[in-house]
Design a protein around this motif. Structure first.
Motif, PDB file in Angstrom:
ATOM      1  N   ARG A  35       0.830  -1.198   0.000  1.00  0.00           N
ATOM      2  CA  ARG A  35       0.000   0.000   0.000  1.00  0.00           C
ATOM      3  C   ARG A  35       0.872   1.259   0.000  1.00  0.00           C
ATOM      4  NH1 ARG A  35      -4.815  -2.224   0.091  1.00  0.00           N
ATOM      5  NH2 ARG A  35      -5.350  -3.847   1.597  1.00  0.00           N
ATOM      6  N   ARG A  36       0.256   2.350  -0.430  1.00  0.00           N
ATOM      7  CA  ARG A  36       0.959   3.626  -0.454  1.00  0.00           C
ATOM      8  C   ARG A  36       1.006   4.199   0.962  1.00  0.00           C
ATOM      9  NH1 ARG A  36       2.262   6.018  -4.909  1.00  0.00           N
ATOM     10  NH2 ARG A  36       0.725   4.809  -6.103  1.00  0.00           N
ATOM     11  N   GLY A  37       2.192   4.543   1.410  1.00  0.00           N
ATOM     12  CA  GLY A  37       2.370   5.074   2.751  1.00  0.00           C
ATOM     13  C   GLY A  37       2.165   6.572   2.820  1.00  0.00           C
ATOM     14  N   ASN A  38       2.512   7.151   3.991  1.00  0.00           N
ATOM     15  CA  ASN A  38       2.301   8.580   4.223  1.00  0.00           C
ATOM     16  C   ASN A  38       3.069   9.461   3.243  1.00  0.00           C
ATOM     17  OD1 ASN A  38       0.624   8.024   6.379  1.00  0.00           O
ATOM     18  ND2 ASN A  38       2.280   8.070   7.888  1.00  0.00           N
ATOM     19  N   ARG A  39       4.214   8.995   2.786  1.00  0.00           N
ATOM     20  CA  ARG A  39       5.027   9.798   1.867  1.00  0.00           C
ATOM     21  C   ARG A  39       4.804   9.426   0.412  1.00  0.00           C
ATOM     22  NH1 ARG A  39      10.861  10.326   5.073  1.00  0.00           N
ATOM     23  NH2 ARG A  39       9.980  11.138   7.030  1.00  0.00           N
ATOM     24  N   GLY A  40       3.742   8.667   0.158  1.00  0.00           N
ATOM     25  CA  GLY A  40       3.398   8.348  -1.212  1.00  0.00           C
ATOM     26  C   GLY A  40       4.116   7.154  -1.796  1.00  0.00           C
ATOM     27  N   LYS A  41       4.996   6.539  -1.041  1.00  0.00           N
ATOM     28  CA  LYS A  41       5.749   5.395  -1.543  1.00  0.00           C
ATOM     29  C   LYS A  41       4.992   4.099  -1.270  1.00  0.00           C
ATOM     30  CE  LYS A  41      10.278   3.133  -1.218  1.00  0.00           C
ATOM     31  NZ  LYS A  41      11.606   3.135  -0.561  1.00  0.00           N
ATOM     32  N   VAL A  42       4.885   3.257  -2.289  1.00  0.00           N
ATOM     33  CA  VAL A  42       4.235   1.957  -2.128  1.00  0.00           C
ATOM     34  C   VAL A  42       5.207   1.007  -1.439  1.00  0.00           C
ATOM     35  CG1 VAL A  42       3.236  -0.020  -3.310  1.00  0.00           C
ATOM     36  CG2 VAL A  42       2.776   2.290  -4.144  1.00  0.00           C
TER      37      VAL A  42
END
Length: 299
Positions: A35-42
């Motif tokens: 899933r995509r995390g808080n900083r936009g990284k999957v």
């Protein structure tokens, strides 16, 4: 045993590690998709990442309701599936596929707190103790019989502390059950005492000062580390990581002194550790030196 492991968050990782260390053949790990995390990284889930480190095949289906997904699951030829906070409903064909069925590590003293957030709900309710059960899964929501159970006092523990403790306890108990399943028969849950632990809504993390100080302090512990209890002041959100309930009175939500004592419906709380947005965790005294919240302020 030949095991399929099914889990997603940090809570499940010690269980996976314990199975591997005990010498079981973990043939596959099922986890929620990256899933995509808080900083936009999957990013992969904690279980996904750990399984890859251990050299275990990983599967991340969006659902297990499709016949193809169920056939793939059965094709592993597992003796048992071990489930710990997986996050997907297991349909009957999946529950029945392993020779010994599916065993779940559940973080409560069943039948109390069936459902998604048993650890947080136990803290919020003021329960004196909680625990973990090794449950034989069936179609109902956490209704299956329990093979082995462990208990621990809650005392002043946060959800994060209890999660770590119950995860380690559940890992030990699961290895014990798998070592001799005949020794631990599945015992039906009591009919009385059923409660449900609904999923935590982020809105619940806003501190409700109309409650008693004890209840507000439980909010702080139940939502530590996530989603994080908070109040708002000067248009800014202040997160509360730790607080103490004290004897004080006043209009609920009103700051009573220069130590950030906040009146509640009964009693008051005094935040101990707080955090402004984008800042590190600090004491209330450190917060007030650079962020005035005068006596009489209404939160």
């Amino acid at each position: 045993m030949r095991i399929i492991f099914m889990g997603t968050p940090d809570f499940a990782v010690p269980v996976l590690d314990a199975l591997a260390e005990a010498g079981h053949d973990v043939v596959a790990a099922y986890s929620q998709p990256p899933r995509r995390g808080n900083r936009g990284k999957v990013a992969p889930s904690p279980v996904h990442a750990r399984a890859e480190t251990l050299g275990i095949a990983v599967r991340t289906p969006l659902s297990l309701r499709e016949p193809r997904a169920q056939a793939d699951f059965a094709a592993w030829g597992a003796d048992v599936a071990v489930v710990a906070a997986y996050g997907l409903i297991l349909p009957l064909p999946v529950l029945a596929a392993p020779r010994l069925g599916c065993l779940n590590v559940h973080g409560s003293l069943l039948p109390r707190w069936r459902g998604a957030a048993p650890i947080q709900r136990a803290i919020l309710a003021g329960d004196a103790e909680t625990g973990v059960g090794i449950m034989q899964m069936e179609a109902g929501l956490d209704t299956g019989p329990v093979r082995l159970e462990g208990r621990t006092p809650i005392l002043g523990k946060t959800a994060g502390e209890l999660t770590a403790e119950l995860s380690a306890m559940g890992a030990r108990l699961m290895v014990e059950v798998l070592g001799d399943t005949d020794r631990y028969p599945a015992v039906p849950q009591p009919v009385d005492g059923v409660t449900y632990a609904a999923k935590i809504d982020k809105a619940e993390a806003r501190l409700d000062f109309s409650q008693t100080a004890e209840q507000v302090e439980r909010q702080v512990r139940a939502f530590n580390p996530a989603p994080g209890a908070f109040f708002e002041v000067h248009g800014e959100r202040v997160r509360v990581h730790a607080a103490e309930a004290i004897t004080e009175s006043g209009e609920p939500g009103t700051v009573r002194d220069d130590r950030l004592t906040i009146a509640c419906g009964e009693g008051a709380i005094r935040p101990v550790l707080v955090q402004r947005a984008g800042r590190g965790v600090m004491t209330s005294a450190e917060l007030l030196r650079g962020f005035a919240i005068p006596e009489g302020t209404r939160l």
